[in-house]
Motif scaffolding. Structure first.
Motif, short mmCIF file in Angstrom:
data_model
loop_
_atom_site.label_atom_id
_atom_site.label_comp_id
_atom_site.label_asym_id
_atom_site.label_seq_id
_atom_site.Cartn_x
_atom_site.Cartn_y
_atom_site.Cartn_z
N CYS A 183 -6.76 -1.59 0.31
CA CYS A 183 -5.82 -1.96 1.36
C CYS A 183 -6.62 -2.33 2.60
O CYS A 183 -7.38 -1.50 3.11
CB CYS A 183 -4.85 -0.82 1.66
SG CYS A 183 -3.83 -1.16 3.12
N CYS A 224 -5.35 -0.05 5.94
CA CYS A 224 -5.77 1.34 6.18
C CYS A 224 -7.08 1.68 5.47
O CYS A 224 -7.56 2.81 5.57
CB CYS A 224 -4.67 2.31 5.75
SG CYS A 224 -4.46 2.45 3.96
N CYS A 239 -0.17 3.48 3.54
CA CYS A 239 0.30 3.09 4.88
C CYS A 239 1.54 2.19 4.81
O CYS A 239 2.09 1.82 5.84
CB CYS A 239 -0.82 2.39 5.66
SG CYS A 239 -1.27 0.75 5.08
N CYS A 278 0.85 -1.20 0.00
CA CYS A 278 0.00 0.00 0.00
C CYS A 278 0.88 1.25 0.00
O CYS A 278 1.72 1.42 0.89
CB CYS A 278 -0.90 -0.02 1.23
SG CYS A 278 -1.84 1.51 1.43
ZN LIG Z 1 -2.85 0.91 3.44
#
Ligand SMILES: [Zn+2]
Length: 230
Positions: free
Chosen positions: A75, A78, A60, A57
């Motif tokens: 994701c 997050c 994050c 990701c």
């Molecule tokens: Zn993420």
């Protein structure tokens, strides 16, 4: 440049084949070509499988928690989501779009792997299921084993019958690594390692992983070693 799919081909091509083509297209940067040509892909599952390539990701930085379905990439860590539009570009559903061009996301992942290699911290270890294909007669199941991939390359350790075996592939013996996504639809994603007379098909399991990262690491380990001969 090759054209990913014509409108007629999209209708005639099975869904899993289209996903494979989309997953592999970034290698040749077909996405840039698609955008230039303003070629629309309206296939409703066009993002499915993309998380196998885009495994980290960019919001994050968590690895192996990406999922994909329909036209979306998500994701789990997050909860950020991206939509793949009909021109093969990604758009964040909320906030900043880190990478609209899929190959840029992939190269960002590579740069993160390169940092781990340069810092000497790259390490992956997993339980695996192994099959070998010594000849054209068919696969031989070798059962469970342990795969390690680190600054020294690959080390596969297992038992066949009561005999322990080990296969080592040094960093300088491999400049790239062949991987397969859901190879033959059997156990999932796999890594292929070759000896002179055998091919080992290695399927990690039991923990999150990405064969894409393993392939990137193989290339970055090789490049790092070539630049800094010991
Ligand atoms: Zn993420």
């Amino acid at each position: 440049m090759t054209q990913l799919l014509t409108a007629e081909q999209v209708t005639a091509t099975p869904a899993d084949k289209i996903n494979t083509m989309i997953n592999q297209a970034f290698i040749y940067d077909d996405f840039a070509w698609q955008k230039e040509q303003q070629l629309r892909i309206t296939y409703p599952k066009r993002a499915e499988g993309l998380h196998k390539v885009l495994y980290q990701c960019p919001h994050c930085h968590t690895e192996y928690q990406m999922t994909s379905s329909g036209t979306q990439l998500n994701c789990v860590a997050c909860h950020k989501s991206w939509q793949m539009n009909e021109y093969g570009e990604l758009v964040a559903l909320d906030g900043l779009t880190e990478f609209s061009h899929i190959p840029d996301w992939y190269e960002w992942e590579r740069s993160n792997v390169r940092n781990e290699v340069q810092n000497g911290t790259y390490h992956f270890e997993s339980k695996v299921t192994v099959e070998s294909l010594p000849n054209a007669k068919g696969f031989i199941p070798l059962g469970e084993a342990l795969l390690r991939h680190d600054m020294d390359g690959f080390r596969l350790s297992g038992n066949y019958g009561n005999e322990p075996y080990e296969m080592i592939k040094s960093v300088d013996s491999m400049y790239s690594c062949h991987i397969e996504y859901s190879y033959l639809g059997k156990h999932g994603d796999c890594i292929d390692l070759n000896t002179l007379d055998d091919t080992y098909y290695i399927y990690p399991y039991g923990q999150p992983f990405s064969v894409t990262k393993i392939a990137l690491a193989t290339e970055e380990l090789y490049n790092h070693k070539k630049k800094k001969p010991s």
